[in-house]
Write a protein that holds these residues in place. Structure first.
Motif, PDB file in Angstrom:
ATOM      1  N   ALA A  54     -21.211   4.001   4.414  1.00 58.86           N
ATOM      2  CA  ALA A  54     -20.138   4.230   6.564  1.00 58.86           C
ATOM      3  C   ALA A  54     -19.586   2.994   5.773  1.00 58.86           C
ATOM      4  CB  ALA A  54     -20.751   4.173   7.135  1.00 58.86           C
ATOM      5  N   ALA A  55     -20.464   1.534   6.319  1.00 58.38           N
ATOM      6  CA  ALA A  55     -19.792  -0.021   6.027  1.00 58.38           C
ATOM      7  C   ALA A  55     -18.885  -0.301   5.073  1.00 58.38           C
ATOM      8  CB  ALA A  55     -20.788  -1.106   6.881  1.00 58.38           C
ATOM      9  N   ALA A  56     -19.224   0.266   4.444  1.00 60.58           N
ATOM     10  CA  ALA A  56     -18.361   0.056   3.047  1.00 60.58           C
ATOM     11  C   ALA A  56     -16.594   1.172   3.274  1.00 60.58           C
ATOM     12  CB  ALA A  56     -18.587   0.332   1.752  1.00 60.58           C
ATOM     13  N   LEU A  57     -17.129   1.870   3.951  1.00 64.97           N
ATOM     14  CA  LEU A  57     -16.182   3.690   3.948  1.00 64.97           C
ATOM     15  C   LEU A  57     -14.971   2.690   5.132  1.00 64.97           C
ATOM     16  CD1 LEU A  57     -17.199   6.626   2.815  1.00 64.97           C
ATOM     17  CD2 LEU A  57     -15.579   5.474   1.370  1.00 64.97           C
ATOM     18  N   SER A  58     -15.095   2.095   6.221  1.00 64.20           N
ATOM     19  CA  SER A  58     -14.581   1.561   6.408  1.00 64.20           C
ATOM     20  C   SER A  58     -13.799   0.522   7.199  1.00 64.20           C
ATOM     21  CB  SER A  58     -15.285   1.366   8.200  1.00 64.20           C
ATOM     22  OG  SER A  58     -16.305   0.080   7.969  1.00 64.20           O
ATOM     23  N   VAL A  59     -13.745  -0.038   5.535  1.00 66.11           N
ATOM     24  CA  VAL A  59     -13.024  -0.991   5.161  1.00 66.11           C
ATOM     25  C   VAL A  59     -11.741  -0.223   4.259  1.00 66.11           C
ATOM     26  CG1 VAL A  59     -12.728  -3.011   3.762  1.00 66.11           C
ATOM     27  CG2 VAL A  59     -14.765  -2.761   5.333  1.00 66.11           C
ATOM     28  N   LEU A  60     -12.094   1.039   3.711  1.00 68.03           N
ATOM     29  CA  LEU A  60     -11.934   1.445   2.626  1.00 68.03           C
ATOM     30  C   LEU A  60     -10.289   2.537   2.797  1.00 68.03           C
ATOM     31  CD1 LEU A  60     -14.150   1.658  -0.813  1.00 68.03           C
ATOM     32  CD2 LEU A  60     -11.704   0.209  -0.822  1.00 68.03           C
ATOM     33  N   MET A  61     -10.767   3.051   4.740  1.00 67.44           N
ATOM     34  CA  MET A  61     -10.821   4.427   5.152  1.00 67.44           C
ATOM     35  C   MET A  61      -9.892   3.757   6.372  1.00 67.44           C
ATOM     36  SD  MET A  61     -13.031   7.770   3.915  1.00 67.44           S
ATOM     37  CE  MET A  61     -12.358   8.150   4.568  1.00 67.44           C
ATOM     38  N   GLY A  62     -10.273   3.016   6.861  1.00 71.38           N
ATOM     39  CA  GLY A  62      -9.765   2.079   7.323  1.00 71.38           C
ATOM     40  C   GLY A  62      -8.272   2.294   7.865  1.00 71.38           C
ATOM     41  N   ASP A  63      -7.337   2.891   8.671  1.00 70.95           N
ATOM     42  CA  ASP A  63      -6.147   3.252   8.500  1.00 70.95           C
ATOM     43  C   ASP A  63      -5.848   3.719   7.692  1.00 70.95           C
ATOM     44  OD1 ASP A  63      -5.708   1.175  11.207  1.00 70.95           O
ATOM     45  OD2 ASP A  63      -6.201  -0.134  10.324  1.00 70.95           O
ATOM     46  N   ASP A  64      -6.370   4.447   7.166  1.00 66.08           N
ATOM     47  CA  ASP A  64      -5.924   4.781   5.568  1.00 66.08           C
ATOM     48  C   ASP A  64      -5.532   3.679   4.715  1.00 66.08           C
ATOM     49  OD1 ASP A  64      -6.166   7.792   6.104  1.00 66.08           O
ATOM     50  OD2 ASP A  64      -4.322   8.150   6.892  1.00 66.08           O
ATOM     51  N   ARG A  65      -6.304   2.952   4.565  1.00 67.06           N
ATOM     52  CA  ARG A  65      -5.565   0.928   3.924  1.00 67.06           C
ATOM     53  C   ARG A  65      -5.697   1.796   2.414  1.00 67.06           C
ATOM     54  NH1 ARG A  65      -9.299  -3.666   4.450  1.00 67.06           N
ATOM     55  NH2 ARG A  65      -8.673  -3.417   6.312  1.00 67.06           N
ATOM     56  N   LEU A  66      -6.944   2.645   1.338  1.00 65.49           N
ATOM     57  CA  LEU A  66      -7.247   2.918  -0.046  1.00 65.49           C
ATOM     58  C   LEU A  66      -5.728   3.746  -0.079  1.00 65.49           C
ATOM     59  CD1 LEU A  66      -8.181   2.342  -2.677  1.00 65.49           C
ATOM     60  CD2 LEU A  66      -9.659   3.362  -2.117  1.00 65.49           C
ATOM     61  N   LYS A  67      -6.151   4.885   0.502  1.00 66.51           N
ATOM     62  CA  LYS A  67      -5.063   5.525   0.400  1.00 66.51           C
ATOM     63  C   LYS A  67      -3.353   5.842   0.264  1.00 66.51           C
ATOM     64  CE  LYS A  67      -3.698  10.734   2.106  1.00 66.51           C
ATOM     65  NZ  LYS A  67      -3.791  11.365   3.218  1.00 66.51           N
ATOM     66  N   MET A  68      -2.948   4.361   1.204  1.00 68.54           N
ATOM     67  CA  MET A  68      -2.007   3.789   1.446  1.00 68.54           C
ATOM     68  C   MET A  68      -1.226   2.744   0.170  1.00 68.54           C
ATOM     69  SD  MET A  68      -1.228   3.311   5.601  1.00 68.54           S
ATOM     70  CE  MET A  68       0.299   1.878   5.507  1.00 68.54           C
ATOM     71  N   LEU A  69      -2.736   2.765  -0.050  1.00 66.59           N
ATOM     72  CA  LEU A  69      -2.072   1.764  -1.478  1.00 66.59           C
ATOM     73  C   LEU A  69      -2.144   2.179  -2.601  1.00 66.59           C
ATOM     74  CD1 LEU A  69      -2.222  -1.007  -2.585  1.00 66.59           C
ATOM     75  CD2 LEU A  69      -4.412  -0.951  -2.730  1.00 66.59           C
ATOM     76  N   VAL A  70      -3.132   3.473  -3.104  1.00 66.86           N
ATOM     77  CA  VAL A  70      -2.839   4.143  -4.248  1.00 66.86           C
ATOM     78  C   VAL A  70      -1.327   5.280  -3.818  1.00 66.86           C
ATOM     79  CG1 VAL A  70      -3.569   6.285  -5.653  1.00 66.86           C
ATOM     80  CG2 VAL A  70      -5.163   4.693  -4.430  1.00 66.86           C
ATOM     81  N   THR A  71      -0.773   6.320  -2.804  1.00 65.88           N
ATOM     82  CA  THR A  71      -0.281   6.308  -2.873  1.00 65.88           C
ATOM     83  C   THR A  71       0.849   5.630  -3.742  1.00 65.88           C
ATOM     84  OG1 THR A  71      -0.988   8.134  -1.525  1.00 65.88           O
ATOM     85  CG2 THR A  71       1.236   7.663  -1.196  1.00 65.88           C
ATOM     86  N   GLU A  72       1.030   4.202  -2.859  1.00 68.41           N
ATOM     87  CA  GLU A  72       2.588   3.249  -3.231  1.00 68.41           C
ATOM     88  C   GLU A  72       2.486   3.725  -4.433  1.00 68.41           C
ATOM     89  OE1 GLU A  72       3.475  -0.979  -1.906  1.00 68.41           O
ATOM     90  OE2 GLU A  72       2.301  -0.294  -0.194  1.00 68.41           O
ATOM     91  N   ALA A  73       1.395   2.823  -5.478  1.00 71.88           N
ATOM     92  CA  ALA A  73       0.832   2.535  -7.037  1.00 71.88           C
ATOM     93  C   ALA A  73       1.623   4.109  -7.150  1.00 71.88           C
ATOM     94  CB  ALA A  73      -0.583   2.089  -6.636  1.00 71.88           C
ATOM     95  N   VAL A  74       1.202   5.096  -6.927  1.00 71.00           N
ATOM     96  CA  VAL A  74       1.785   6.332  -7.766  1.00 71.00           C
ATOM     97  C   VAL A  74       3.074   6.420  -7.471  1.00 71.00           C
ATOM     98  CG1 VAL A  74       2.029   9.091  -7.734  1.00 71.00           C
ATOM     99  CG2 VAL A  74      -0.943   7.382  -7.731  1.00 71.00           C
ATOM    100  N   GLU A  75       3.219   6.222  -6.592  1.00 70.52           N
ATOM    101  CA  GLU A  75       5.053   6.542  -6.769  1.00 70.52           C
ATOM    102  C   GLU A  75       5.630   5.387  -7.045  1.00 70.52           C
ATOM    103  OE1 GLU A  75       8.788   6.877  -5.476  1.00 70.52           O
ATOM    104  OE2 GLU A  75       7.356   8.513  -5.436  1.00 70.52           O
ATOM    105  N   ALA A  76       5.679   3.900  -7.154  1.00 71.50           N
ATOM    106  CA  ALA A  76       6.112   3.055  -7.999  1.00 71.50           C
ATOM    107  C   ALA A  76       5.660   3.664  -9.601  1.00 71.50           C
ATOM    108  CB  ALA A  76       5.011   1.356  -8.094  1.00 71.50           C
ATOM    109  N   ALA A  77       4.732   4.431  -9.647  1.00 67.90           N
ATOM    110  CA  ALA A  77       4.764   4.589 -11.064  1.00 67.90           C
ATOM    111  C   ALA A  77       6.318   5.925 -11.456  1.00 67.90           C
ATOM    112  CB  ALA A  77       3.254   4.902 -11.473  1.00 67.90           C
TER     113      ALA A  77
END
Length: 270
Positions: free
Chosen positions: A238-261
């Motif tokens: 949970a501590a780790a996921l609070s970093v990755l999922m906080g403010d949808d951080r990882l989701k937004m980063l992956v979405t941005e990467a996929v859109e760039a590709a």
């Protein structure tokens, strides 16, 4: 010299596909002809027992293949295709060249040619790939089923009806292995920084990604449910996921990467 398949190009992807077809029993060696101008690659293909030729002109006129499969680089494919137009009465044409649209093949072969476009990814080399296929209206159901069964030797196969989605396919599964490899690199580096020896960190990162992917593939549960099952309230995960999922951080980063590709795939296809 009749053949079921003429494989044009036998580099890493072409060879991996051919080896998979043969080892799975979906194709016999005497049913395949390989055309590969590079001596070393042609000799490697010949070790599988297939006929291996250096030029399209060496393929007999009576070969009458059911499929002509192009596994050559996108930069040269439209220079290669016209030499195989003579097989149109018997053949459907399959391309694994990224970014080359069906319309380009129709321009080279005629609007009446049966064309199938496939986007594989690199895990196809070990039979764990993701192949996404789209066909034009000239491909009949039997041929579509035959191609799908053949490609299944290299992994999972998905059929789509809208070629416009191939840019998104490229961004998700075509380029996707690189995203996962980079995640392994990052997880390894994080393990080292946490004090693990480099080889131990690398092993933990690779096996964890591999095992989690295998579990997700074999489980009946959704990935989100599996994530929740690992995550104890107020625990380490949970501590780790609070970093990755906080403010949808990882989701937004992956979405941005996929859109760039995806956007770059659109540009390359013009």
């Amino acid at each position: 010299m009749a053949a079921k398949i003429v494989l044009v190009g036998c580099g890493n992807m072409g060879y991996a596909m051919l080896a998979g077809w043969l080892s799975s029993g979906k194709l016999a060696a005497n049913e395949a002809i390989v055309v590969e101008p590079t001596d070393a690659l042609r000799e490697r293909a010949a070790t599988l027992g297939v006929i291996a030729l250096s030029d399209a002109g060496e393929v007999a006129a009576d070969a009458a293949p059911r499929l002509v499969v192009f596994a050559v680089k996108p930069q040269v494919i439209l220079n290669v295709v016209p030499a195989y137009a003579r097989f149109k009465p018997s053949a459907t044409y399959v391309s694994v060249a990224a970014g080359t649209p069906i319309s380009a093949f129709e321009g080279a072969l005629g609007a009446d040619a049966g064309i199938i476009r496939c986007m594989p990814n690199t895990p196809a080399a070990i039979g764990k790939g993701m192949m996404v296929v789209v066909a034009n209206d000239n491909v009949d159901a039997d041929t579509s089923d035959f191609v799908r069964d053949l490609l299944s030797a290299s992994g999972e196969v998905a059929m789509i009806n809208d070629e416009g989605l191939m840019d998104a396919v490229t961004a998700v599964s075509g380029s996707g292995p690189a995203y996962v490899f980079h995640f392994i690199e990052c997880l390894t580096a994080a393990g080292e920084k946490a004090g693990l020896p480099v080889e131990t960190a690398k092993l933990l990162a690779m096996q964890t990604v591999y095992g989690a992917a295998a579990l997700a593939a074999e489980s009946r549960e959704e990935p989100g449910t599996l994530r929740q099952q690992v995550t104890s309230p107020n625990g380490t995960t949970a501590a780790a996921l609070s970093v990755l999922m906080g403010d949808d951080r990882l989701k937004m980063l992956v979405t941005e990467a996929v859109e760039a590709a995806r956007a770059r795939s659109v540009e390359l296809g013009k």
